[in-house]
Enzyme design. Sequence first.
Site, PDB file in Angstrom:
ATOM      1  N   LYS A 115      -0.020 -11.503 -58.442  1.00  0.00           N
ATOM      2  CA  LYS A 115      -1.155 -12.151 -60.215  1.00  0.00           C
ATOM      3  C   LYS A 115      -2.090 -13.154 -59.958  1.00  0.00           C
ATOM      4  O   LYS A 115      -3.069 -13.365 -61.026  1.00  0.00           O
ATOM      5  CB  LYS A 115       0.094 -12.340 -60.972  1.00  0.00           C
ATOM      6  CG  LYS A 115       0.560 -11.204 -61.879  1.00  0.00           C
ATOM      7  CD  LYS A 115       1.372 -11.326 -63.381  1.00  0.00           C
ATOM      8  CE  LYS A 115       2.112 -10.334 -63.319  1.00  0.00           C
ATOM      9  NZ  LYS A 115       2.272  -9.337 -64.248  1.00  0.00           N
ATOM     10  N   LYS A 199       0.069  -0.043 -59.011  1.00  0.00           N
ATOM     11  CA  LYS A 199       1.275  -0.065 -60.426  1.00  0.00           C
ATOM     12  C   LYS A 199       0.362  -0.260 -62.156  1.00  0.00           C
ATOM     13  O   LYS A 199      -0.626  -0.819 -61.981  1.00  0.00           O
ATOM     14  CB  LYS A 199       2.092  -0.746 -59.915  1.00  0.00           C
ATOM     15  CG  LYS A 199       2.618  -1.996 -61.057  1.00  0.00           C
ATOM     16  CD  LYS A 199       3.888  -2.378 -61.223  1.00  0.00           C
ATOM     17  CE  LYS A 199       3.515  -3.240 -61.882  1.00  0.00           C
ATOM     18  NZ  LYS A 199       3.699  -3.302 -63.511  1.00  0.00           N
ATOM     19  N   LYS A 202       0.757  -2.961 -68.135  1.00  0.00           N
ATOM     20  CA  LYS A 202      -0.136  -3.081 -69.502  1.00  0.00           C
ATOM     21  C   LYS A 202      -0.926  -4.602 -70.170  1.00  0.00           C
ATOM     22  O   LYS A 202      -1.658  -4.144 -70.529  1.00  0.00           O
ATOM     23  CB  LYS A 202       1.683  -3.783 -70.340  1.00  0.00           C
ATOM     24  CG  LYS A 202       2.056  -4.877 -70.402  1.00  0.00           C
ATOM     25  CD  LYS A 202       3.055  -5.351 -71.419  1.00  0.00           C
ATOM     26  CE  LYS A 202       4.124  -5.374 -70.792  1.00  0.00           C
ATOM     27  NZ  LYS A 202       4.726  -6.235 -70.036  1.00  0.00           N
TER      28      LYS A 202
HETATM   29  P1  ATP Z   1       2.046  -7.077 -67.381  1.00  0.00           P
HETATM   30  O1  ATP Z   1       1.239  -6.557 -65.619  1.00  0.00           O
HETATM   31  O2  ATP Z   1       2.217  -8.062 -67.695  1.00  0.00           O
HETATM   32  O3  ATP Z   1       3.434  -8.393 -65.746  1.00  0.00           O
HETATM   33  P2  ATP Z   1       3.727  -4.777 -66.859  1.00  0.00           P
HETATM   34  O4  ATP Z   1       3.377  -3.258 -66.996  1.00  0.00           O
HETATM   35  O5  ATP Z   1       4.065  -5.050 -65.099  1.00  0.00           O
HETATM   36  O6  ATP Z   1       3.129  -5.731 -67.421  1.00  0.00           O
HETATM   37  P3  ATP Z   1       6.963  -5.908 -67.567  1.00  0.00           P
HETATM   38  O7  ATP Z   1       6.859  -6.787 -69.011  1.00  0.00           O
HETATM   39  O8  ATP Z   1       6.750  -6.711 -66.096  1.00  0.00           O
HETATM   40  O9  ATP Z   1       5.675  -4.897 -66.992  1.00  0.00           O
HETATM   41  O10 ATP Z   1       7.919  -4.759 -66.925  1.00  0.00           O
HETATM   42  C1  ATP Z   1       8.842  -4.513 -67.465  1.00  0.00           C
HETATM   43  C2  ATP Z   1       9.650  -3.149 -66.272  1.00  0.00           C
HETATM   44  O11 ATP Z   1       8.623  -2.095 -66.473  1.00  0.00           O
HETATM   45  C3  ATP Z   1      10.175  -3.601 -65.851  1.00  0.00           C
HETATM   46  O12 ATP Z   1      11.223  -3.132 -65.551  1.00  0.00           O
HETATM   47  C4  ATP Z   1       9.348  -3.353 -64.693  1.00  0.00           C
HETATM   48  O13 ATP Z   1       9.280  -3.054 -63.150  1.00  0.00           O
HETATM   49  C5  ATP Z   1       8.528  -1.630 -65.472  1.00  0.00           C
HETATM   50  N1  ATP Z   1       7.300  -1.486 -64.775  1.00  0.00           N
HETATM   51  C6  ATP Z   1       6.689  -2.174 -64.646  1.00  0.00           C
HETATM   52  N2  ATP Z   1       5.395  -1.592 -64.917  1.00  0.00           N
HETATM   53  C7  ATP Z   1       5.779  -0.770 -64.508  1.00  0.00           C
HETATM   54  C8  ATP Z   1       5.447   0.766 -62.891  1.00  0.00           C
HETATM   55  N3  ATP Z   1       4.094   0.855 -63.229  1.00  0.00           N
HETATM   56  N4  ATP Z   1       6.061   2.094 -63.703  1.00  0.00           N
HETATM   57  C9  ATP Z   1       7.416   2.004 -63.276  1.00  0.00           C
HETATM   58  N5  ATP Z   1       8.050   0.576 -64.059  1.00  0.00           N
HETATM   59  C10 ATP Z   1       7.494  -0.510 -64.680  1.00  0.00           C
HETATM   60 MG    MG Z   2       5.274  -6.719 -64.461  1.00  0.00          MG
END
Ligand code: ATP
Ligand code: MG
Length: 336
Positions: A115, A199, A202
Site C-alpha cells: 500500500k 489482487k 476496492k
Molecule cells: P482495500 O483495497 O481498501 O484494502 P480490499 O478490497 O482489499 O480493500 P478489505 O476491506 O481490505 O478489501 O478486505 C475485506 C475482505 O475481502 C478480506 O477478507 C479480504 O481478504 C477480502 N478480499 C479483498 N480483496 C480480495 C480479492 N481480490 N480476492 C479475494 N478476497 C479479497
Molecule cells: Mg485490503
Amino acid sequence: MEEKKKIVFSAIKPSGEITLGNYLGALKNWIGLQDEYECFYCIADLHAITVRQEPKDLRRRVLEILAIYIAAGLNHEKSTLFVQSHVPAHSEASWLLTCTANMGELSRMTQYKDKTAKLKENTSISAGLFNYPVLMAADILIYNTNLVPVGVDQKQHVELARDIAQRFNSSYSDTFVLPEAKVSESAAKIMDLQDPTKKMSKSDDNENSYILLLDPPAVIRRKISRAVTDSVGVVNYTDEQPGVKNLINIVCAIQGIKPEAVVAQFEGKGYKDFKEFVAEVIIGELEPVQIKVKELLENKEALAAIYREGAQKASRVATRTLRKMQKKIGLLPLEK
Ligand code: ATP
Ligand code: MG
C-alpha cells in the site's frame, strides 16, 4: 447440555465500494458459517480511515455495506452485525496490543509495503496505516475468535494476531484464544481485471480493474469485455494465462464448479463467447442481491435498529475481554 459454538469474526472496511473480490473471497463464505458458529460480522470503519475518506461517502458506505451484508444472506438474528466504531473496546484494546506488538513484525507486513509503495512520492503515510494490523488483532481477539474467514491477502494479518495473542498470553497469563485464518480455495484471490498479477481491490484508482457488487449489468458486461487476457486465444486454466484463469476462478467461485468444467464448456470457442458467458454468470449472481440492497436502503430506520442491536451484543463480549486485559496489565479499575 448444548456445546458452546466456536466463534467466527470477520470484517470488510468501507474504504471503497464492495467488489466482487470482497464478495467471493469473504462475504459469500460468511453466509454458510452462521448456523455452525457464533458469528460476529463487522463493518471496519476505523480501518477505512487509515487513508483519507470523504466523510459523507464514508457514512453512506457503512450503511450500504450493512445492506449488502443482509442482502447477500447474513441474518442479524443469527449473527451479530455491527459497525466497528460503535464498539469502543476495539480502539481501547488496540492500544493495549500496540504495546505488545513490535515495530519489526509490523514492518514485515506485505500489505503495508504494497500500500505504501502505491502512494505517490512525498505523500505522508499515516501511522494508522502502519498500525492497522494491531487494530485488526484487537478486532479478532476481543471476541475470543477461533476462525477468521478472509481472502488470502489477509492471512498474514491473522497470523500476526495469533503471534500477538501468544505473546500477551505468555507475558501475563492465558487471556486470548489463538485465532486461525479460514481461506476459501477457489476465491482466495480474485485478481485485478486490468492487471491479473495483482489482487482486485476496492481502493484501486482504475474502475475497470474491479467489478463492484452494485455495478449495473451494462457496466459488468463492459468491464468484463475489457478485462485483460492474452494472445493465446484458447480458454485454458494455467498460470501462463492469468487473465483467463482469473475469469475461470470467478465462474467457479460463483457456481461451485471445477475449472476443468469451464474449460470443457469453451473448447473450440474464443474469448468473446467466454467473456459474454462470464459477464452473465456474474450478473445472475449479483442482480438479486442488488435488488434487495435497494429495498433495504429505503428503510434506514430498520437498518439503524440492526446496527444498534449489533453494537450492544458485540459490546457485551468485547468489553468483557477488554476488562480482562486491563486487569492483567495492571490498570486500576474504575469500578469494583
Ligand atoms: P482495500 O483495497 O481498501 O484494502 P480490499 O478490497 O482489499 O480493500 P478489505 O476491506 O481490505 O478489501 O478486505 C475485506 C475482505 O475481502 C478480506 O477478507 C479480504 O481478504 C477480502 N478480499 C479483498 N480483496 C480480495 C480479492 N481480490 N480476492 C479475494 N478476497 C479479497
Ligand atoms: Mg485490503
